[in-house]
Scaffold this active site. Structure first.
Site, PDB file in Angstrom:
ATOM      1  N   TYR A  72       0.837  -1.211   0.000  1.00 21.52           N
ATOM      2  CA  TYR A  72       0.000   0.000   0.000  1.00 21.52           C
ATOM      3  C   TYR A  72       0.871   1.260   0.000  1.00 21.52           C
ATOM      4  O   TYR A  72       0.543   2.257  -0.631  1.00 21.52           O
ATOM      5  CB  TYR A  72      -0.978  -0.023   1.178  1.00 21.52           C
ATOM      6  CG  TYR A  72      -2.206  -0.852   0.861  1.00 21.52           C
ATOM      7  CD1 TYR A  72      -2.279  -2.201   1.211  1.00 21.52           C
ATOM      8  CD2 TYR A  72      -3.260  -0.311   0.119  1.00 21.52           C
ATOM      9  CE1 TYR A  72      -3.374  -2.970   0.862  1.00 21.52           C
ATOM     10  CE2 TYR A  72      -4.365  -1.075  -0.230  1.00 21.52           C
ATOM     11  CZ  TYR A  72      -4.409  -2.412   0.139  1.00 21.52           C
ATOM     12  OH  TYR A  72      -5.494  -3.170  -0.226  1.00 21.52           O
ATOM     13  N   HIS A  80     -15.545   1.534  -2.024  1.00 26.93           N
ATOM     14  CA  HIS A  80     -14.469   0.633  -1.576  1.00 26.93           C
ATOM     15  C   HIS A  80     -13.454   1.346  -0.694  1.00 26.93           C
ATOM     16  O   HIS A  80     -12.347   0.855  -0.499  1.00 26.93           O
ATOM     17  CB  HIS A  80     -13.777  -0.007  -2.794  1.00 26.93           C
ATOM     18  CG  HIS A  80     -14.695  -0.924  -3.541  1.00 26.93           C
ATOM     19  ND1 HIS A  80     -14.466  -1.329  -4.832  1.00 26.93           N
ATOM     20  CD2 HIS A  80     -15.873  -1.499  -3.181  1.00 26.93           C
ATOM     21  CE1 HIS A  80     -15.449  -2.127  -5.244  1.00 26.93           C
ATOM     22  NE2 HIS A  80     -16.313  -2.232  -4.248  1.00 26.93           N
ATOM     23  N   CYS A  86      -8.328   1.861  12.050  1.00 27.50           N
ATOM     24  CA  CYS A  86      -7.863   0.951  13.114  1.00 27.50           C
ATOM     25  C   CYS A  86      -8.226  -0.491  12.761  1.00 27.50           C
ATOM     26  O   CYS A  86      -9.356  -0.763  12.335  1.00 27.50           O
ATOM     27  CB  CYS A  86      -8.559   1.363  14.423  1.00 27.50           C
ATOM     28  SG  CYS A  86      -8.281   0.218  15.784  1.00 27.50           S
TER      29      CYS A  86
HETATM   30  P1  OAD Z   1     -10.967  -3.500 -13.416  1.00 29.37           P
HETATM   31  O1  OAD Z   1      -9.493  -3.450 -13.508  1.00 29.37           O
HETATM   32  O2  OAD Z   1     -11.678  -4.782 -13.085  1.00 29.37           O
HETATM   33  O3  OAD Z   1     -11.621  -3.004 -14.801  1.00 29.37           O
HETATM   34  C1  OAD Z   1     -11.175  -1.811 -15.377  1.00 29.37           C
HETATM   35  C2  OAD Z   1     -12.086  -1.556 -16.575  1.00 29.37           C
HETATM   36  O4  OAD Z   1     -11.725  -0.302 -17.132  1.00 29.37           O
HETATM   37  C3  OAD Z   1     -11.940  -2.597 -17.675  1.00 29.37           C
HETATM   38  O5  OAD Z   1     -13.234  -2.999 -18.113  1.00 29.37           O
HETATM   39  C4  OAD Z   1     -11.201  -1.843 -18.799  1.00 29.37           C
HETATM   40  O6  OAD Z   1     -11.657  -2.253 -20.084  1.00 29.37           O
HETATM   41  C5  OAD Z   1     -11.668  -0.431 -18.536  1.00 29.37           C
HETATM   42  N1  OAD Z   1     -10.760   0.612 -19.008  1.00 29.37           N
HETATM   43  C6  OAD Z   1      -9.419   0.546 -19.156  1.00 29.37           C
HETATM   44  N2  OAD Z   1      -8.943   1.751 -19.595  1.00 29.37           N
HETATM   45  C7  OAD Z   1     -10.030   2.580 -19.687  1.00 29.37           C
HETATM   46  C8  OAD Z   1     -10.220   3.932 -20.063  1.00 29.37           C
HETATM   47  N3  OAD Z   1      -9.175   4.686 -20.440  1.00 29.37           N
HETATM   48  N4  OAD Z   1     -11.473   4.447 -20.040  1.00 29.37           N
HETATM   49  C9  OAD Z   1     -12.525   3.677 -19.666  1.00 29.37           C
HETATM   50  N5  OAD Z   1     -12.420   2.379 -19.292  1.00 29.37           N
HETATM   51  C10 OAD Z   1     -11.181   1.851 -19.310  1.00 29.37           C
HETATM   52  O7  OAD Z   1     -11.391  -2.359 -12.383  1.00 29.37           O
HETATM   53  P2  OAD Z   1     -12.783  -2.222 -11.652  1.00 29.37           P
HETATM   54  O8  OAD Z   1     -13.907  -2.610 -12.535  1.00 29.37           O
HETATM   55  O9  OAD Z   1     -12.812  -0.863 -11.068  1.00 29.37           O
HETATM   56  O10 OAD Z   1     -12.372  -3.853  -5.493  1.00 29.37           O
HETATM   57  O11 OAD Z   1     -12.645  -3.287 -10.450  1.00 29.37           O
HETATM   58  C11 OAD Z   1     -13.715  -3.285  -9.514  1.00 29.37           C
HETATM   59  C12 OAD Z   1     -13.148  -3.691  -8.195  1.00 29.37           C
HETATM   60  O12 OAD Z   1     -12.439  -4.946  -8.323  1.00 29.37           O
HETATM   61  C13 OAD Z   1     -12.117  -2.758  -7.622  1.00 29.37           C
HETATM   62  O13 OAD Z   1     -12.697  -1.647  -6.997  1.00 29.37           O
HETATM   63  C14 OAD Z   1     -11.460  -3.663  -6.591  1.00 29.37           C
HETATM   64  C15 OAD Z   1     -11.370  -4.948  -7.377  1.00 29.37           C
HETATM   65  O14 OAD Z   1     -11.565  -6.063  -6.544  1.00 29.37           O
HETATM   66  C16 OAD Z   1     -11.854  -3.655  -4.224  1.00 29.37           C
HETATM   67  O15 OAD Z   1     -10.735  -3.231  -4.071  1.00 29.37           O
HETATM   68  C17 OAD Z   1     -12.779  -4.038  -3.142  1.00 29.37           C
END
Ligand code: OAD
Length: 253
Positions: free
Chosen positions: A74, A126, A134
């Site tokens: 992190y 999230h 904590c």
């Molecule tokens: P992901 O990494 O799963 O998906 C990212 C999405 O963004 C993909 O569908 C890509 O195609 C798209 N993408 C990439 N570049 C882009 C751009 N320039 N403009 C628009 N879209 C683009 O990320 P999340 O969907 O956010 O949860 O993942 C959801 C959650 O999964 C996260 O918040 C995390 C993870 O587990 C926690 O941390 C609890």
């Protein structure tokens, strides 16, 4: 469902709808921060961390097993996020909030870039990576991450024997109740949900657009790649959020 290949021309039907929209809900994912240089969640882990799966690092078990390693992962992500800036997509959403009759931004991102771009009403489903909480009470310890943090989790002031941990939701943990309730309420009331930059795989965020559609909202999905949300969206705009969102807002102003 209208599918747009080239985001330079937006469907007139969408622009007409947005001009009359009374409550716009926006759901963002890591893709919106991709153009700020923040790796998306399902991008391969980089360099030093490439041998670990996110689930091993972003989980209570991972932290229990090796608090220093998780803490330093992190620290590495916080260093990176401390250097990045919002992109045109973040600024477009901040502007959309100002010109909308009613608006709420719900994000899965933990990088704070929406707030940095001027978005006021942001629901962080999230959590926020710059916050420390904590390990025992989950109470916030600090909202600002200080670079000279020690190389291992410092003790928490809120409970004996407890430590600081990043204020983000880990795999297997429940979402912050207040944030989830705000998102669920918005889903029942909005007439439009604009989804940008999410792969639509992690629940319950992934179901928010579907529930909005169930109650009659128009669903717009912005993503260079199709996702399960694209398949039921009323408008799927194939493109990068930093390109499409400013064009959408420009068409409304
Ligand atoms: P992901 O990494 O799963 O998906 C990212 C999405 O963004 C993909 O569908 C890509 O195609 C798209 N993408 C990439 N570049 C882009 C751009 N320039 N403009 C628009 N879209 C683009 O990320 P999340 O969907 O956010 O949860 O993942 C959801 C959650 O999964 C996260 O918040 C995390 C993870 O587990 C926690 O941390 C609890």
């Amino acid at each position: 469902m209208s599918e747009l290949k080239e985001p330079s021309i937006l469907p007139q039907g969408l622009i007409d709808h947005l001009q009359l929209a009374e409550y716009i809900l926006v759901l963002t994912g890591a893709g919106v921060s991709a153009e700020s240089g923040v790796p998306t969640f399902r991008d391969a882990q980089e360099g030093l961390w490439s041998k670990y799966r996110p689930e091993e690092l972003a989980s209570p078990e991972g932290f229990e097993r090796d608090p220093e390693m998780v803490w330093n992962w992190y620290q590495w992500r916080r260093e990176l996020i401390g250097r990045v800036k919002p992109n045109a997509g973040h600024y477009a959403l901040a502007e959309l909030e100002q010109i909308s009759q009613r608006f709420l931004l719900v994000t899965q991102n933990v990088d704070g870039l929406h707030q940095a771009a001027g978005s006021e009403e942001v629901v962080e489903l999230h959590g926020n990576i710059l916050r420390n909480i904590c390990t025992k009470t989950r109470q916030a310890i600090s909202d600002e991450w200080i670079a000279e943090h020690p190389a291992s989790p410092p003790p928490s002031p809120h409970a004996k024997g407890a430590y600081a941990r990043p204020g983000v939701v880990w795999f297997g943990e429940s979402l912050p109740e207040e944030a989830l309730n705000q998102a669920l309420e918005a889903v029942t009331q909005c007439d439009t949900i604009i989804v940008a930059g999410t792969s639509g795989v992690v629940e319950p965020a992934a179901s928010l657009p579907y529930w909005a559609k169930q109650q009659g909202a128009v669903v717009v999905d912005i993503n260079p790649e199709r996702t399960p949300i694209s398949d039921y969206a009323d408008y799927y705009l194939a493109g990068n959020s930093a390109d499409v969102l400013p064009k959408l807002v420009a068409a409304l102003t």
